[in-house]
Structure formats: structure tokens, C-alpha cells
Write a protein that holds these residues in place. Structure first.
Motif, PDB file in Angstrom:
ATOM      1  N   ASN A   1       0.812  -1.213   0.000  1.00  0.00           N
ATOM      2  CA  ASN A   1       0.000   0.000   0.000  1.00  0.00           C
ATOM      3  C   ASN A   1       0.849   1.268   0.000  1.00  0.00           C
ATOM      4  OD1 ASN A   1      -2.291  -1.617   0.165  1.00  0.00           O
ATOM      5  ND2 ASN A   1      -2.216  -1.664   2.389  1.00  0.00           N
ATOM      6  N   THR A   2       2.051   1.174  -0.548  1.00  0.00           N
ATOM      7  CA  THR A   2       2.955   2.312  -0.496  1.00  0.00           C
ATOM      8  C   THR A   2       3.512   2.638  -1.881  1.00  0.00           C
ATOM      9  OG1 THR A   2       3.587   1.706   1.758  1.00  0.00           O
ATOM     10  CG2 THR A   2       5.026   3.252   0.612  1.00  0.00           C
ATOM     11  N   LEU A   3       3.624   3.935  -2.168  1.00  0.00           N
ATOM     12  CA  LEU A   3       4.219   4.411  -3.412  1.00  0.00           C
ATOM     13  C   LEU A   3       5.596   4.985  -3.123  1.00  0.00           C
ATOM     14  CD1 LEU A   3       1.354   6.486  -5.099  1.00  0.00           C
ATOM     15  CD2 LEU A   3       1.930   4.097  -5.453  1.00  0.00           C
ATOM     16  N   MET A   4       6.555   4.670  -3.990  1.00  0.00           N
ATOM     17  CA  MET A   4       7.861   5.324  -3.954  1.00  0.00           C
ATOM     18  C   MET A   4       7.891   6.330  -5.085  1.00  0.00           C
ATOM     19  SD  MET A   4      10.834   5.778  -2.706  1.00  0.00           S
ATOM     20  CE  MET A   4      11.999   6.994  -3.328  1.00  0.00           C
ATOM     21  N   VAL A   5       8.078   7.606  -4.746  1.00  0.00           N
ATOM     22  CA  VAL A   5       8.106   8.671  -5.742  1.00  0.00           C
ATOM     23  C   VAL A   5       9.543   9.172  -5.850  1.00  0.00           C
ATOM     24  CG1 VAL A   5       7.158  10.893  -6.465  1.00  0.00           C
ATOM     25  CG2 VAL A   5       5.758   9.322  -5.088  1.00  0.00           C
ATOM     26  N   GLY A   6      10.149   9.022  -7.020  1.00  0.00           N
ATOM     27  CA  GLY A   6      11.540   9.418  -7.181  1.00  0.00           C
ATOM     28  C   GLY A   6      11.838   9.927  -8.567  1.00  0.00           C
ATOM     29  N   ASP A   7      13.069  10.451  -8.727  1.00  0.00           N
ATOM     30  CA  ASP A   7      13.457  11.023 -10.022  1.00  0.00           C
ATOM     31  C   ASP A   7      14.546  10.221 -10.703  1.00  0.00           C
ATOM     32  OD1 ASP A   7      15.420  11.887  -8.062  1.00  0.00           O
ATOM     33  OD2 ASP A   7      16.174  13.257  -9.600  1.00  0.00           O
TER      34      ASP A   7
END
Length: 266
Positions: free
Chosen positions: A200-206
Motif C-alpha cells: 500500500n505504499t508508493l515510492m516517488v523518485g526522479d
């Protein structure tokens, strides 16, 4: 188990760029806090303590609590505490790393340490690196906070932990264990901090090679923002894909409960 989403964010290139706010980041953080959505800001930078980083982020207009900031220094200290509680280390790094190690009960020494711990610093000393090489050759275990080879600056790229780790590895024949991204260990330790589950978790990265890779390996859904290192074309060169590609975190504002256009169950 709740289906409500949790968020892990990389910091540089996602929320800020060279200490300037990325448009929409302040709105997104405010939305997460107003809705009580758990989140953690992650950084491979081991120079600063969470208190230091909170102050720096406040200067950009981002109000992020200390307890919502997770650094590779903190992850390294936690890892060493589980491996060898109350151990000793020779540290090449700044206050972010030494403070984290002190807080878990580690002793800083250059006499027969259990570990040589390499972090990031803007003032790498030839003398300190030489000492680290000799200690590793004498049997100290070699740990590095993260594998990033370069870091950003206004004047251009700077050599970072991974580059200096390669120098020590070449001189000793000992490869370090890297704790920070893309090691999924850092993701899992951050998840435990907010009591979240990977499903249930999102990793937001570049960055595809650190943020997206570590998110995938930790079982998270991943969001690539195009406001930092990886572009749409470079992302296509990798053998894995993020769940979602967006221009910047501004595209998440107003959709944090459901960034994929699906109705979340509550």
C-alpha cells in the motif's frame, strides 16, 4: 489491512532542486498532512541530520517534520545496531552520520574499529581516506552509506560517496556494503518507521537506477517524476518500468488518495 496509500519520497529532484522548491511540492505536502496520509522523505545524502534537513527544507517553503525525514545515515546506523550492537567505527563523513551512530551507542575510534563507515562529505581528506584504507586492509568491515558516484552543485557534479568507495575498494580489494538506495533495505526501514506495508505504499523518485529500482525490489508501486535526473527517454533504456510517469509532484496534488485513477477502498 487498510488499503489507504502511504508515500515515500526522494528529496532532491522530487521536492527540491538545489535548495529551491519544485512547484507543487508544498501543496502536496500540505495535502498529505491535512488528510493524515503517512509519508516519509528519503535521501541518500548522509551529510545532514533530520533537524538540519528540516531547517533547510523550511527555507524552501516545505514544512516537513523531523520524524518524516529518513537519511542513509540513519538507515546505516540502524543496520549496524542490528548487526553488531554497541560496536565501534572509524567514520569518514559529516555530523549527519556521526550523530546517527552516536545515537545508537556506537563508539568512534581509529583503533581496531569493527567497521569503517564511509559517508558523504564536502571535504574528503586524503589523510582520512588513507586511514580508512589501512583499517580495512587490517580487517575492519567496510560499510558505505550509499553508492551515488556524484552529487549536484550549482557549479556542476561533485564526487560523492560511491566514487570515494571505489577508490578505497581499489586500494583494499574489499567491496563495501551499501545501505542506501537502491538497496531495498532503506525502503523497508522507512516503511517500518511509518508502520506501512509495501503493498500500500508508493515510492516517488526522479532516478530509475536508485529510487525506482529500490522501490520495485522492496515490492512498492513506483512513480517516476521527470523533474530530476531521469527523463522519459532514459527511463525507456532500463529493463524495468515505473508504475506511473509524471512531469512533477504537482501532478499528484488533488489525487493523493488515488494517483492511478482508481477508487480507493476505505
Amino acid at each position: 489491512m487498510s488499503n489507504e496509500l502511504n508515500y515515500l519520497f526522494d528529496m532532491d529532484g522530487v521536492l527540491v532542486r538545489e535548495e529551491h522548491l519544485i512547484p507543487g511540492a508544498d501543496e502536496l505536502v500540505a495535502e498529505l498532512r491535512e488528510n493524515g496520509i503517512p509519508f516519509m522523505v528519503l535521501t541518500n545524502n548522509s551529510i545532514y541530520t533530520p533537524r538540519d534537513l528540516r531547517a533547510r527544507l523550511l527555507n524552501t517553503g516545505l514544512d516537513i517534520p523531523e520524524e518524516s525525514i529518513w537519511t542513509s545515515a540513519l538507515a546505516t546506523a540502524q543496520f549496524l545496531q542490528t548487526q553488531r550492537p554497541g560496536g565501534s567505527a572509524y567514520v569518514v563523513g559529516e555530523s549527519g552520520l556521526t550523530t546517527a551512530l552516536h545515537n545508537v551507542g556506537y563508539v568512534m575510534t581509529d583503533r581496531n574499529p569493527d567497521y569503517v563507515v564511509l559517508g558523504e562529505t564536502r571535504t574528503y581528506s586524503f589523510e582520512a581516506i588513507t586511514r580508512a584504507i589501512r583499517l580495512v586492509r587490517a580487517g575492519a568491515r567496510f560499510i558505505a552509506t550509499n553508492p551515488d558516484e556524484t552529487g549536484p552543485s550549482a557549479e556542476g557534479p561533485l564526487p560523492a560517496t560511491g566514487a570515494v568507495a571505489a577508490l578505497i575498494e581499489k586500494a583494499t580489494g574489499r567491496r563495501p556494503y551499501f545501505v542506501g538506495k537502491p538497496n531495498p533495505l532503506m525502503m523497508r526501514s522507512a516503511l517500518r518507521r511509518i508502520g506501512a506495508h509495501s503493498e500500500n505504499t508508493l515510492m516517488v523518485g526522479d532516478r530509475m537506477d536508485t529510487d525506482v529500482l529500490s522501490g520495485l525490489e522492496a515490492g512498492l508501486q513506483t512513480v517516476l517524476v521527470l523533474s530530476g535526473i531521469s527523463g522519459r527517454e532514459t527511463a525507456e533504456e532500463f529493463p524495468f518500468r515505473p508504475t506511473l510517469v509524471i512531469d512533477s509532484v504537482k501532478d499528484l496534488v488533488g489525487s493523493t488518495l488515488d494517483p492511478f485513477g482508481r477508487r480507493q477502498e476505505h
